[in-house]
Design a protein around this motif. Sequence first.
Motif, short mmCIF file in Angstrom:
data_model
loop_
_atom_site.label_atom_id
_atom_site.label_comp_id
_atom_site.label_asym_id
_atom_site.label_seq_id
_atom_site.Cartn_x
_atom_site.Cartn_y
_atom_site.Cartn_z
N THR A 159 0.85 -1.20 0.00
CA THR A 159 0.00 0.00 0.00
C THR A 159 0.89 1.24 0.00
O THR A 159 1.78 1.39 0.85
N VAL A 160 0.63 2.12 -0.97
CA VAL A 160 1.44 3.33 -1.12
C VAL A 160 0.56 4.56 -0.93
O VAL A 160 -0.51 4.65 -1.54
N THR A 161 0.98 5.46 -0.06
CA THR A 161 0.27 6.73 0.13
C THR A 161 1.29 7.87 0.06
O THR A 161 2.39 7.78 0.59
N ARG A 162 0.87 8.95 -0.60
CA ARG A 162 1.73 10.13 -0.69
C ARG A 162 1.54 11.02 0.54
O ARG A 162 0.48 11.02 1.17
N SER A 163 2.57 11.77 0.83
CA SER A 163 2.49 12.69 1.97
C SER A 163 3.40 13.89 1.72
O SER A 163 4.48 13.74 1.11
N GLU A 164 2.96 15.06 2.19
CA GLU A 164 3.78 16.27 2.07
C GLU A 164 4.84 16.35 3.15
O GLU A 164 5.75 17.16 3.06
N LYS A 165 4.72 15.51 4.17
CA LYS A 165 5.73 15.54 5.24
C LYS A 165 5.98 14.12 5.73
O LYS A 165 5.15 13.52 6.40
N ILE A 166 7.13 13.62 5.38
CA ILE A 166 7.62 12.34 5.88
C ILE A 166 8.79 12.62 6.81
O ILE A 166 9.70 13.38 6.47
N VAL A 167 8.76 12.01 7.99
CA VAL A 167 9.84 12.19 8.95
C VAL A 167 10.62 10.89 9.08
O VAL A 167 10.05 9.86 9.47
N VAL A 168 11.88 10.94 8.73
CA VAL A 168 12.78 9.80 8.87
C VAL A 168 13.69 10.10 10.06
O VAL A 168 14.60 10.91 9.96
N ASP A 169 13.41 9.46 11.19
CA ASP A 169 14.13 9.80 12.42
C ASP A 169 14.93 8.65 13.01
O ASP A 169 15.53 8.79 14.09
N ALA A 170 14.96 7.51 12.35
CA ALA A 170 15.85 6.44 12.80
C ALA A 170 17.28 6.83 12.46
O ALA A 170 17.58 7.21 11.32
N LEU A 171 18.17 6.74 13.42
CA LEU A 171 19.55 7.21 13.24
C LEU A 171 20.53 6.06 13.35
O LEU A 171 20.30 5.05 14.02
N ARG A 172 21.66 6.27 12.70
CA ARG A 172 22.77 5.34 12.80
C ARG A 172 23.94 6.06 13.46
O ARG A 172 24.12 7.26 13.25
N PRO A 173 24.72 5.38 14.28
CA PRO A 173 25.85 6.04 14.92
C PRO A 173 26.91 6.42 13.89
O PRO A 173 27.14 5.70 12.92
N ALA A 174 27.51 7.58 14.10
CA ALA A 174 28.59 8.01 13.21
C ALA A 174 29.81 7.14 13.45
O ALA A 174 30.29 7.00 14.58
N LYS A 175 30.31 6.55 12.40
CA LYS A 175 31.45 5.66 12.51
C LYS A 175 32.71 6.35 12.03
O LYS A 175 32.76 6.90 10.93
N GLN A 176 33.72 6.33 12.86
CA GLN A 176 35.00 6.92 12.49
C GLN A 176 35.80 5.93 11.64
O GLN A 176 35.90 4.75 11.95
N PRO A 177 36.35 6.41 10.53
CA PRO A 177 37.15 5.51 9.68
C PRO A 177 38.43 5.09 10.41
O PRO A 177 39.01 5.85 11.19
N ASP A 178 38.84 3.88 10.13
CA ASP A 178 40.06 3.35 10.77
C ASP A 178 41.33 3.82 10.07
O ASP A 178 42.36 4.03 10.72
N TYR A 179 41.27 4.00 8.76
CA TYR A 179 42.48 4.33 8.00
C TYR A 179 42.35 5.63 7.21
O TYR A 179 43.34 6.35 7.05
N ALA A 180 41.19 5.90 6.67
CA ALA A 180 41.04 7.06 5.80
C ALA A 180 41.07 8.35 6.62
O ALA A 180 40.49 8.43 7.70
N GLN A 181 41.77 9.34 6.09
CA GLN A 181 41.83 10.66 6.70
C GLN A 181 41.55 11.71 5.64
O GLN A 181 41.78 11.47 4.44
#
Length: 251
Positions: A226-248
């Motif tokens: 089922t698909v419904t359109r909306s003028e306001k979708i809130v995406v609030d699930a977050l992922r922790p910021a991961k620090q790179p091990d080698y890249a700078q």
Amino acid sequence: MTSKSGQSAELPPPTGRQRLIAGLWPPRVTRAQLIVALLLFVLGLGLAIQVRSNSDDSALRGARQEDLVRILDELDDRTQRLEDEKQRLDDQKTELENSSDQAEEARKQTLEKERQLGVLAGTVAAQGPGINLTITDPHSTVEAGMLLDTIQELRAAGAEAIQINDVRVVANTYFLDEDGGIEVDGRKVSAPYRFKVIGKPQDLEPALNIPGGIVQTLEKEQATATVTRSEKIVVDALRPAKQPDYAQSSP
């Protein structure tokens, strides 16, 4: 005055010189004399200043043409130096103002870029127009590959942020089949699968409903989309910021 013989002796009358000295000393100055003296002093001072001014003007009038040209050149040079200094200060002021504006604009662009990257990486919440997609699976026939195909269809249609149940979908998200549900990035999610998708609704919904698309595929497996359109979708699930091990970051 009495002499020894008992006869009185009179003092001789003062001479003219003695009378003159007695009249001059001590001096007797009246108020009128003081006023006259002050007026004479002021008049003499004014005459002295006028004579000096006339002397200066006379010096210029009597100067040679070469001296007058030199004086004018010196005045022109001094005026030009002052104009150059004023222009230099104006240029510095303009440069400082521009530098301040550029620094502020660069700061704003950096913050905006950081926000955009945070949305893509799933480290910040996002909101905007989009669609809600709900997939029900009463017979447990929906597999991980079907959800992955749904994500691919949405991304191809311009989805900018996606969330499935309580899991944020990012570039390296993976799906695995799990008993009683599907594993998404190591977290088990169960039906109904609720997608919150931010993007242009006019593009997202048709992409799912094209002939042979994900909606028809799910219906063949006795699942419902089922698909419904909306003028306001809130995406609030977050992922922790991961620090790179080698890249700078490079300079």
